[in-house]
Design an enzyme around this catalytic site. Structure first.
Site, PDB file in Angstrom:
ATOM      1  N   ASP A 179       0.858  -1.194   0.000  1.00 10.35           N
ATOM      2  CA  ASP A 179       0.000   0.000   0.000  1.00 10.35           C
ATOM      3  C   ASP A 179       0.894   1.245   0.000  1.00 10.35           C
ATOM      4  O   ASP A 179       1.834   1.349   0.796  1.00 10.35           O
ATOM      5  CB  ASP A 179      -0.890  -0.024   1.247  1.00 10.35           C
ATOM      6  CG  ASP A 179      -1.912   1.100   1.245  1.00 10.35           C
ATOM      7  OD1 ASP A 179      -3.098   0.814   1.047  1.00 10.35           O
ATOM      8  OD2 ASP A 179      -1.498   2.271   1.438  1.00 10.35           O
ATOM      9  N   ASN A 187      -1.939  13.167  -4.322  1.00 12.31           N
ATOM     10  CA  ASN A 187      -3.070  13.761  -5.046  1.00 12.31           C
ATOM     11  C   ASN A 187      -3.265  15.224  -4.648  1.00 12.31           C
ATOM     12  O   ASN A 187      -3.457  16.088  -5.498  1.00 12.31           O
ATOM     13  CB  ASN A 187      -4.363  12.997  -4.738  1.00 12.31           C
ATOM     14  CG  ASN A 187      -4.495  11.736  -5.573  1.00 12.31           C
ATOM     15  OD1 ASN A 187      -3.906  11.631  -6.645  1.00 12.31           O
ATOM     16  ND2 ASN A 187      -5.262  10.781  -5.088  1.00 12.31           N
ATOM     17  N   HIS A 192      -4.737  14.885  -9.209  1.00 15.49           N
ATOM     18  CA  HIS A 192      -5.180  13.511  -9.409  1.00 15.49           C
ATOM     19  C   HIS A 192      -4.488  12.843 -10.612  1.00 15.49           C
ATOM     20  O   HIS A 192      -4.159  11.662 -10.580  1.00 15.49           O
ATOM     21  CB  HIS A 192      -6.703  13.510  -9.603  1.00 15.49           C
ATOM     22  CG  HIS A 192      -7.335  12.203  -9.303  1.00 15.49           C
ATOM     23  ND1 HIS A 192      -7.717  11.826  -8.028  1.00 15.49           N
ATOM     24  CD2 HIS A 192      -7.643  11.160 -10.107  1.00 15.49           C
ATOM     25  CE1 HIS A 192      -8.231  10.612  -8.070  1.00 15.49           C
ATOM     26  NE2 HIS A 192      -8.205  10.192  -9.317  1.00 15.49           N
ATOM     27  N   ASP A 196      -2.385   9.459 -10.773  1.00 16.30           N
ATOM     28  CA  ASP A 196      -2.567   8.335 -11.710  1.00 16.30           C
ATOM     29  C   ASP A 196      -1.233   7.890 -12.312  1.00 16.30           C
ATOM     30  O   ASP A 196      -0.955   6.701 -12.455  1.00 16.30           O
ATOM     31  CB  ASP A 196      -3.513   8.739 -12.855  1.00 16.30           C
ATOM     32  CG  ASP A 196      -4.972   8.758 -12.411  1.00 16.30           C
ATOM     33  OD1 ASP A 196      -5.245   8.381 -11.257  1.00 16.30           O
ATOM     34  OD2 ASP A 196      -5.826   9.153 -13.230  1.00 16.30           O
ATOM     35  N   GLU A 222      -4.933   2.316  -4.056  1.00 19.15           N
ATOM     36  CA  GLU A 222      -3.462   2.416  -4.065  1.00 19.15           C
ATOM     37  C   GLU A 222      -2.875   1.224  -3.323  1.00 19.15           C
ATOM     38  O   GLU A 222      -1.850   1.318  -2.673  1.00 19.15           O
ATOM     39  CB  GLU A 222      -2.991   3.758  -3.474  1.00 19.15           C
ATOM     40  CG  GLU A 222      -3.941   4.416  -2.496  1.00 19.15           C
ATOM     41  CD  GLU A 222      -3.913   3.782  -1.105  1.00 19.15           C
ATOM     42  OE1 GLU A 222      -4.825   2.969  -0.853  1.00 19.15           O
ATOM     43  OE2 GLU A 222      -3.007   4.090  -0.313  1.00 19.15           O
TER      44      GLU A 222
HETATM   45  P1  GH3 Z   1      -1.812   5.481   4.203  1.00 18.83           P
HETATM   46  O1  GH3 Z   1      -0.350   5.698   4.317  1.00 18.83           O
HETATM   47  O2  GH3 Z   1      -2.443   5.282   5.537  1.00 18.83           O
HETATM   48  O3  GH3 Z   1      -2.134   4.382   3.275  1.00 18.83           O
HETATM   49  O4  GH3 Z   1      -2.414   6.845   3.633  1.00 18.83           O
HETATM   50  P2  GH3 Z   1      -3.053   7.100   2.218  1.00 18.83           P
HETATM   51  O5  GH3 Z   1      -3.174   8.563   2.021  1.00 18.83           O
HETATM   52  O6  GH3 Z   1      -2.269   6.392   1.177  1.00 18.83           O
HETATM   53  O7  GH3 Z   1      -4.436   6.366   2.327  1.00 18.83           O
HETATM   54  P3  GH3 Z   1      -5.909   6.893   2.193  1.00 18.83           P
HETATM   55  O8  GH3 Z   1      -6.749   5.650   2.214  1.00 18.83           O
HETATM   56  O9  GH3 Z   1      -6.202   7.963   3.185  1.00 18.83           O
HETATM   57  O10 GH3 Z   1      -5.961   7.548   0.766  1.00 18.83           O
HETATM   58  C1  GH3 Z   1      -5.849   6.796  -0.411  1.00 18.83           C
HETATM   59  C2  GH3 Z   1      -5.928   7.766  -1.552  1.00 18.83           C
HETATM   60  O11 GH3 Z   1      -5.763   7.086  -2.801  1.00 18.83           O
HETATM   61  C3  GH3 Z   1      -7.264   8.463  -1.624  1.00 18.83           C
HETATM   62  C4  GH3 Z   1      -7.731   8.242  -3.039  1.00 18.83           C
HETATM   63  O12 GH3 Z   1      -8.226   9.407  -3.619  1.00 18.83           O
HETATM   64  C5  GH3 Z   1      -6.474   7.818  -3.756  1.00 18.83           C
HETATM   65  N1  GH3 Z   1      -6.787   7.020  -4.937  1.00 18.83           N
HETATM   66  C6  GH3 Z   1      -7.435   5.836  -4.986  1.00 18.83           C
HETATM   67  N2  GH3 Z   1      -7.543   5.424  -6.257  1.00 18.83           N
HETATM   68  C7  GH3 Z   1      -6.952   6.360  -7.031  1.00 18.83           C
HETATM   69  C8  GH3 Z   1      -6.742   6.514  -8.448  1.00 18.83           C
HETATM   70  O13 GH3 Z   1      -7.136   5.678  -9.268  1.00 18.83           O
HETATM   71  N3  GH3 Z   1      -6.075   7.612  -8.873  1.00 18.83           N
HETATM   72  C9  GH3 Z   1      -5.623   8.562  -7.999  1.00 18.83           C
HETATM   73  N4  GH3 Z   1      -4.961   9.595  -8.487  1.00 18.83           N
HETATM   74  N5  GH3 Z   1      -5.820   8.450  -6.670  1.00 18.83           N
HETATM   75  C10 GH3 Z   1      -6.475   7.379  -6.182  1.00 18.83           C
HETATM   76 MG    MG Z   2      -2.147   4.227   1.263  1.00 17.33          MG
END
Ligand code: GH3
Ligand code: MG
Length: 313
Positions: A179, A187, A192, A196, A222
């Site tokens: 992860d 982001n 965003h 990606d 992610e």
């Molecule tokens: P942690 O270290 O605890 O994992 O923190 P984190 O910020 O990585 O985790 P969190 O679950 O708070 O946020 C995950 C982020 O991933 C939020 C979401 O918008 C982003 N995300 C998920 N799928 C995609 C995608 O397809 N593209 C982009 N750009 N961002 C994405």
């Molecule tokens: Mg994460």
């Protein structure tokens, strides 16, 4: 490119005259002088999809060839035309029933042969289009469009299959959940689209860092899952540390920006001879990942799946 076509006829005069016509019409004839030779060619993976088969030949005759080709159930389909001196209705019926797509009697009219070959080609082209459409649907149904990795559902299917195989063969299996740390910040800081790009690069680096028989899926936004068949706990730990370094060592470049990212990993190993179900294995990996996050991120935690003799895959 010239279309390849198999011409099977033991009569050299007829064969040569057909060959000459086919070349004139832009085909590339592949020649067989008897039924056995034709059968060898028809079984090859690169066999011509269009075939003109004589009825009576030394070795396997035309109708038997048709029957044999149909039992192969090969994809893509082979379009078979019987070309023969036998001209009764019964012959025609038995030829078509044997699996021929079309039937032409000798002496044949060159224009009719050309037209019938054209009809065969139309069928084959249509079939190519159907195969391509089916493959595209299959790709869509099983892959994540952003990264090209296996999607969530396909990853679970792979894991299920590998669990069954490992159980049957008595081999170990390691699952690594990776992860991205604080990905939300990427982001928020870079947008965003840059996020990606980072996900694509992460997928690329993961792919480049595991063995060819390991599978990688995008498990969630992610979050990625690496399924490593035959991988024991020591190798699993080694792999996790390698993956951690692959990310922490080099920032991801997105246009002008160098974005530093790290990943946390949870490793779950199912030692050989130990039984488990998908859910239990994933739970152990998820808990290990959680500990890695709590422990400060940019690190891995590993655990072996506890024995559970009655587990079902
Ligand atoms: P942690 O270290 O605890 O994992 O923190 P984190 O910020 O990585 O985790 P969190 O679950 O708070 O946020 C995950 C982020 O991933 C939020 C979401 O918008 C982003 N995300 C998920 N799928 C995609 C995608 O397809 N593209 C982009 N750009 N961002 C994405
Ligand atoms: Mg994460």
């Amino acid at each position: 490119m010239a279309k390849r076509i198999l011409v099977a006829d033991d009569n050299s005069v007829i064969r040569c005259s057909i060959e000459a016509l086919l070349v004139k019409w832009g085909y590339e004839p592949v020649v067989a002088t008897n039924g056995d030779e034709a059968w060898k060619i028809l079984q090859r993976e690169d066999s011509p999809r269009l075939a003109l088969l004589d009825w009576m030949m030394p070795g396997i005759n035309g109708p038997t060839l048709c029957k044999s080709v149909r039992t192969l159930r090969a994809v893509p389909y082979a379009y078979l035309i019987l070309l023969t001196g036998r001209d009764t209705k019964e012959d025609m019926i038995s030829g078509l029933e044997a699996g021929a797509d079309d039937y032409l009697t000798k002496p044949f009219n060159a224009y009719e042969l050309k037209a019938r070959l054209g009809a065969g080609e139309r069928i084959l082209e249509l079939q190519q289009e159907l195969i391509a459409a089916r493959d595209a649907l299959m790709e869509q149904a099983t892959h994540d469009p952003l990264t090209g990795l296996w999607n969530h559902g396909a990853t679970l299917d792979i894991l299920k299959n590998e669990l069954t195989r490992g159980d049957r063969q008595g081999t170990a299996l390691t699952v690594t959940m990776a992860d991205i740390d604080h990905f939300k910040r990427v982001n928020d800081t870079y947008g965003h689209l840059a996020g990606d790009e980072v996900l694509r690069e992460v997928a690329w680096r993961l792919r480049a860092s595991v063995r060819t028989y390991d599978s990688i899926g995008r498990y969630g936004g992610e979050e990625f899952l690496v399924v490593s068949p035959g991988c024991e706990s020591s190798a699993g730990v080694f792999q996790a540390e390698r993956l951690r370094q692959v990310f922490s060592a080099t920032p991801v470049r997105v246009q002008e920006a160098a974005i530093s990212i790290t990943v946390s990993l949870g490793v779950a190993t199912l030692d050989k001879e130990i039984k488990s179900g998908v859910e239990q294995l994933l739970r152990v990996a998820d808990e290990a990942l959680y500990r890695a996050k709590l422990g400060g991120r940019n690190r891995f935690e590993a655990a072996s799946v506890p024995p559970c003799s009655s587990a079902k895959v």
